[in-house]
Design a protein around this motif. Structure first.
Motif, PDB file in Angstrom:
ATOM      1  N   PRO A 194       0.827  -1.167   0.125  1.00  0.00           N
ATOM      2  CA  PRO A 194      -0.046  -0.135   0.018  1.00  0.00           C
ATOM      3  C   PRO A 194       1.017   1.226   0.056  1.00  0.00           C
ATOM      4  O   PRO A 194       2.063   1.235   0.453  1.00  0.00           O
ATOM      5  CB  PRO A 194      -0.747  -0.007   1.364  1.00  0.00           C
ATOM      6  CG  PRO A 194       0.083  -1.075   2.272  1.00  0.00           C
ATOM      7  CD  PRO A 194       0.670  -1.850   1.224  1.00  0.00           C
ATOM      8  N   SER A 199      -0.046   5.597   0.268  1.00  0.00           N
ATOM      9  CA  SER A 199      -0.985   6.660   0.491  1.00  0.00           C
ATOM     10  C   SER A 199      -0.202   8.007   0.093  1.00  0.00           C
ATOM     11  O   SER A 199       0.918   8.428   0.233  1.00  0.00           O
ATOM     12  CB  SER A 199      -1.500   6.783   1.649  1.00  0.00           C
ATOM     13  OG  SER A 199      -2.271   5.416   1.823  1.00  0.00           O
ATOM     14  N   ASP A 210      -1.643   2.447   4.595  1.00  0.00           N
ATOM     15  CA  ASP A 210      -2.957   2.281   3.847  1.00  0.00           C
ATOM     16  C   ASP A 210      -3.990   3.473   4.114  1.00  0.00           C
ATOM     17  O   ASP A 210      -3.318   4.488   4.856  1.00  0.00           O
ATOM     18  CB  ASP A 210      -3.796   0.883   4.528  1.00  0.00           C
ATOM     19  CG  ASP A 210      -4.153   1.077   5.792  1.00  0.00           C
ATOM     20  OD1 ASP A 210      -3.928   2.026   6.564  1.00  0.00           O
ATOM     21  OD2 ASP A 210      -4.080  -0.292   6.227  1.00  0.00           O
ATOM     22  N   PHE A 211      -4.990   3.311   3.717  1.00  0.00           N
ATOM     23  CA  PHE A 211      -6.182   4.772   3.915  1.00  0.00           C
ATOM     24  C   PHE A 211      -6.087   5.043   5.189  1.00  0.00           C
ATOM     25  O   PHE A 211      -6.026   6.210   5.573  1.00  0.00           O
ATOM     26  CB  PHE A 211      -7.284   4.599   2.907  1.00  0.00           C
ATOM     27  CG  PHE A 211      -8.007   5.770   3.307  1.00  0.00           C
ATOM     28  CD1 PHE A 211      -7.791   7.110   2.528  1.00  0.00           C
ATOM     29  CD2 PHE A 211      -9.292   5.574   3.917  1.00  0.00           C
ATOM     30  CE1 PHE A 211      -8.502   7.956   2.549  1.00  0.00           C
ATOM     31  CE2 PHE A 211     -10.082   6.783   3.917  1.00  0.00           C
ATOM     32  CZ  PHE A 211      -9.871   8.232   3.301  1.00  0.00           C
ATOM     33  N   ALA A 270      -3.302   6.531   6.969  1.00  0.00           N
ATOM     34  CA  ALA A 270      -3.109   7.694   6.284  1.00  0.00           C
ATOM     35  C   ALA A 270      -3.830   8.885   6.789  1.00  0.00           C
ATOM     36  O   ALA A 270      -3.229  10.220   7.179  1.00  0.00           O
ATOM     37  CB  ALA A 270      -3.242   7.788   4.705  1.00  0.00           C
ATOM     38  N   GLN A 316      -5.545   6.516  -0.728  1.00  0.00           N
ATOM     39  CA  GLN A 316      -4.537   5.435  -0.913  1.00  0.00           C
ATOM     40  C   GLN A 316      -4.683   5.158  -2.359  1.00  0.00           C
ATOM     41  O   GLN A 316      -5.586   5.126  -3.258  1.00  0.00           O
ATOM     42  CB  GLN A 316      -5.100   4.153  -0.242  1.00  0.00           C
ATOM     43  CG  GLN A 316      -4.296   2.997  -0.322  1.00  0.00           C
ATOM     44  CD  GLN A 316      -4.700   1.728   0.393  1.00  0.00           C
ATOM     45  OE1 GLN A 316      -5.442   1.893   1.533  1.00  0.00           O
ATOM     46  NE2 GLN A 316      -4.325   0.589  -0.369  1.00  0.00           N
ATOM     47  N   GLN A 328      -4.600   3.639  -5.960  1.00  0.00           N
ATOM     48  CA  GLN A 328      -4.990   2.202  -6.501  1.00  0.00           C
ATOM     49  C   GLN A 328      -3.942   1.654  -7.196  1.00  0.00           C
ATOM     50  O   GLN A 328      -2.989   2.312  -7.450  1.00  0.00           O
ATOM     51  CB  GLN A 328      -6.266   2.577  -7.369  1.00  0.00           C
ATOM     52  CG  GLN A 328      -7.390   3.337  -6.654  1.00  0.00           C
ATOM     53  CD  GLN A 328      -8.482   3.842  -7.702  1.00  0.00           C
ATOM     54  OE1 GLN A 328      -8.477   3.600  -8.902  1.00  0.00           O
ATOM     55  NE2 GLN A 328      -9.501   4.258  -7.152  1.00  0.00           N
TER      56      GLN A 328
END
Length: 492
Positions: free
Chosen positions: A367, A369, A427-428, A431, A462, A464
């Motif tokens: 991942p 972000s 990850d989101f 973040a 995040q 893609q």
């Protein structure tokens, strides 16, 4: 009160205040300096006889280096001394070679020789000062290039005019003048290129104002350990002596070319010692070469050794420029990679590094972000409190945030009051947590002129799979805009 009476009162007052003794001391000091310069010049001229082959003509001519340095540092103030030295050396030549010329003829020859010598080196020095002055920003490399080119041209001019003047005065024949101009040039060139920096260093102690155009060179005496420098100097002297002894014992002219290998220990000294010590090393190398050539009877190979001295000296001077060029490249690199105001990554450097990191994260399916944020109401801060206050806000915000980030995080200035932050392996959800932490951190920053607390608006996404940085910036910019429309000082 009459003008005559006023002048008398002023003179009496100056005498009573001690100005006259001060002027006398200044005059005595000036006279001493000029006499010292004259004695040194004549001493160097006498030493040049080690490799002399005609009156005023030597394959090694140290006075050329002193003349060039004197005109560089002192300007036309050095002219009377060098003219007197040229005249006295002409009388000295007549005595040495028993030419039995009249004093009027010797005086004329001395004046003409002095004119050729001084005119050439004054012109070269004036052009070099002008060349350096027009390119102050380029510093040492420009100075070295100008010195080598103008030193070669100046010594060539001195050789051509000097041989013609001596031929016209009857001290040498016209046919001889045509055959000795090249060795004369090489002798003056060796003296100019090798010894001028040393004499500049010695004169700069008395005339410190020339440091401003030395391009970064510092000719002050070094306080570092001397034993190491002496050891290096002894090694160079030993290798040179060995080469010269081999050249005298083996009847192969190729042996003399081994002297060019001494560029290696000379460059070692240049890269590890001060500029003044490097100049000393080249001077010792030049003097020892002349002594060995004269004592071992190697005049047939003298031009080879003199060319070697010039080549090694030129290489050494460019070696002096290497640290300066490296420092300049580092500065330019910093300007290219870092934002000049905040010290964090510049926009382009951030894009380059972030692009590599995003491709790596996509490859390994990790991942990654991206945060984009700005300072709330920053335009009002600039308008109300001034741009200096606005700059301080940006600097403190960038500094405080940078101190809380991981080494793997990429933090850059997008432009104006906007900042961007790439978070690898985040990850989101994490973040958003990071953005909330940074938002609170902005509120803790204190600026003396500001009455309100700082705040910031954040957009967080995040990336893609297979999403590019450009596409991610479009998405996160939209998120930031939503946060500002929702009332600012929030994460979206």
């Amino acid at each position: 009160m009459s003008m005559y009476r006023l002048q008398q009162l002023l003179l009496n007052r100056d005498s009573a205040s001690g100005d006259k003794p001060k002027d006398s001391r200044s005059l005595a000091t000036l006279l001493f300096r000029h006499l010292l310069l004259l004695f040194i010049w004549l001493g160097l001229w006498r030493v040049a006889v080690l490799m002399e082959y005609a009156p005023h003509a030597s394959i090694w001519f140290p006075p050329a280096g002193l003349s060039f340095a004197a005109f560089l540092v002192m300007g036309l103030r050095a002219l009377p001394v060098l003219m007197v030295g040229s005249i006295l050396s002409t009388f000295w030549v007549d005595n040495m070679y028993q030419m039995q010329q009249g004093w009027q003829q010797l005086l004329y020859s001395g004046l003409m020789f002095g004119f050729a010598h001084c005119m050439s080196y004054w012109l070269g020095a004036a052009l070099l000062r002008r060349w350096i002055g027009q390119g102050v920003s380029e510093g040492l490399p420009r100075m070295i290039t100008g010195f080598l080119v103008l030193g070669a041209l100046t010594s060539l001019l001195a050789a051509l005019t000097g041989t013609q003047i001596l031929a016209a005065s009857g001290m040498i024949g016209m046919q001889e003048a045509g055959s000795i101009w090249l060795p004369w040039w090489i002798g003056d060139l060796a003296g100019t290129l090798v010894l001028t920096p040393l004499f500049i260093g010695l004169l700069s102690w008395r005339y410190p104002d020339i440091q401003s155009w030395l391009g970064g060179l510092n000719f002050q005496a070094s306080n570092s350990e001397r034993s190491g420098f002496i050891g290096k100097l002894a090694l160079c002297a030993s290798l040179l002596s060995l080469i010269m002894l081999l050249a005298s014992h083996f009847p192969y002219p190729e042996v003399s070319f081994a002297v060019f290998f001494l560029i290696i220990p000379q460059m070692w000294i240049v890269c590890t010692e001060s500029a003044f010590r490097a100049a000393i090393s080249l001077a010792v190398f030049s003097i020892l070469t002349a002594v060995w050539v004269a004592s071992l009877g190697l005049m047939d190979q003298a031009l080879v050794y003199q060319f070697a001295i010039c080549v090694i000296a030129a290489s050494a001077y460019f070696g002096l420029a290497v640290p300066v060029l490296m420092a300049r490249n580092q500065m330019l690199q910093r300007l290219a990679f870092r934002d000049s105001l905040t010290g964090i990554m510049s926009r382009q450097h951030f894009f380059d590094q972030a692009g590599e990191e995003i491709r790596r994260s996509h490859r390994y399916r990790h991942p990654v972000s991206l945060l984009l944020f700005d300072i709330d109401h920053f335009k009002q801060i600039n308008d109300q409190f001034g741009h200096a206050c606005g700059d301080e806000v940006l600097q403190k915000a960038a500094s405080c945030i940078e101190q809380t980030l991981r080494e793997s995080d990429l933090f850059g200035r997008f432009g104006g009051d906007e900042f961007m932050l790439l978070l690898p392996n985040i990850d989101f959800a994490r973040a958003v947590e990071t953005a909330e932490r940074l938002r609170r951190l902005l509120g803790d920053i204190r600026i003396d002129k500001l009455e309100l607390r700082l705040s910031g608006s954040f957009g967080a996404i995040q990336l893609q799979q297979d999403e590019t940085l450009t596409q991610a910036l479009e998405r996160v910019d939209s998120k930031l805009l939503q946060a500002k429309r929702a009332g600012r000082n929030r994460v979206n």
